[in-house]
Every structure is written in C-alpha cells, then in structure tokens.
Design a protein around this motif. Structure first.
Motif, mmCIF file in Angstrom:
data_model
loop_
_atom_site.group_PDB
_atom_site.id
_atom_site.type_symbol
_atom_site.label_atom_id
_atom_site.label_comp_id
_atom_site.label_asym_id
_atom_site.label_seq_id
_atom_site.Cartn_x
_atom_site.Cartn_y
_atom_site.Cartn_z
ATOM 1 N N TYR A 2 0.827 -1.117 0.348
ATOM 2 C CA TYR A 2 -0.318 -0.319 0.009
ATOM 3 C C TYR A 2 0.661 1.317 0.038
ATOM 4 O O TYR A 2 1.699 1.708 0.450
ATOM 5 C CB TYR A 2 -0.860 0.097 1.275
ATOM 6 C CG TYR A 2 -2.143 -0.774 0.600
ATOM 7 C CD1 TYR A 2 -3.511 -0.286 -0.386
ATOM 8 C CD2 TYR A 2 -2.919 -1.978 1.357
ATOM 9 C CE1 TYR A 2 -4.321 -1.111 0.319
ATOM 10 C CE2 TYR A 2 -3.456 -2.825 1.330
ATOM 11 C CZ TYR A 2 -4.322 -2.167 0.473
ATOM 12 O OH TYR A 2 -5.364 -2.783 0.194
ATOM 13 N N GLY A 8 -6.047 4.425 0.008
ATOM 14 C CA GLY A 8 -6.242 2.424 -0.706
ATOM 15 C C GLY A 8 -6.024 1.605 -1.552
ATOM 16 O O GLY A 8 -5.993 0.694 -2.349
ATOM 17 N N THR A 10 -2.072 0.393 -4.386
ATOM 18 C CA THR A 10 -1.136 0.135 -4.053
ATOM 19 C C THR A 10 0.108 0.830 -4.919
ATOM 20 O O THR A 10 -0.192 1.564 -5.897
ATOM 21 C CB THR A 10 -1.089 -1.491 -3.820
ATOM 22 O OG1 THR A 10 -1.601 -1.798 -5.451
ATOM 23 C CG2 THR A 10 -2.118 -1.950 -3.273
#
Length: 63
Positions: A2, A8, A10
């Motif tokens: 992440y 949220g 990556t």
C-alpha cells in the motif's frame, strides 16, 4: 504494498497509472480517481515515478 492508506491504493495501482500516461503525483491521483488527502504518500509516489522512468529509459536503450 500500500502506498496510500487514505485512498487505499498500492504500488501496482501507481505503476498502472504511470503506464497509462500519468506523469506526476497529481496525475496519479486523477488517474486513480482519488483526491489527495494527507499527502504523506506523495513522497513514495514520486519515488515510484522516478523508478519507472529509469526502467523505461533502460528498456529504450536495450531496443
């Protein structure tokens, strides 16, 4: 891994956005449809942008 906990996303998401043409931190956020919030991830995003630029340069040299 992440990169942005607020939104949220990556490192794969960031690399995908770069592959789709995003060239800066703001472009990454726009591409991923996420507004910048705390901006702590911007340092990591910049690192990934530099790494991907290096990878692309090396690939072009090999061609």
């Amino acid at each position: 891994m992440y990169v942005c906990l607020c939104n949220g996303f990556t490192d794969r998401d960031v690399k995908s956005a770069i592959a789709d043409g995003a060239q800066g931190v703001a472009n990454i956020y726009d591409s991923l449809g996420a507004p910048p919030q705390c901006a702590k991830c911007s340092i990591h995003i910049r690192e990934i942008i530099r790494e991907e630029a290096t990878v692309q340069s090396v690939e072009q040299i090999r061609k």
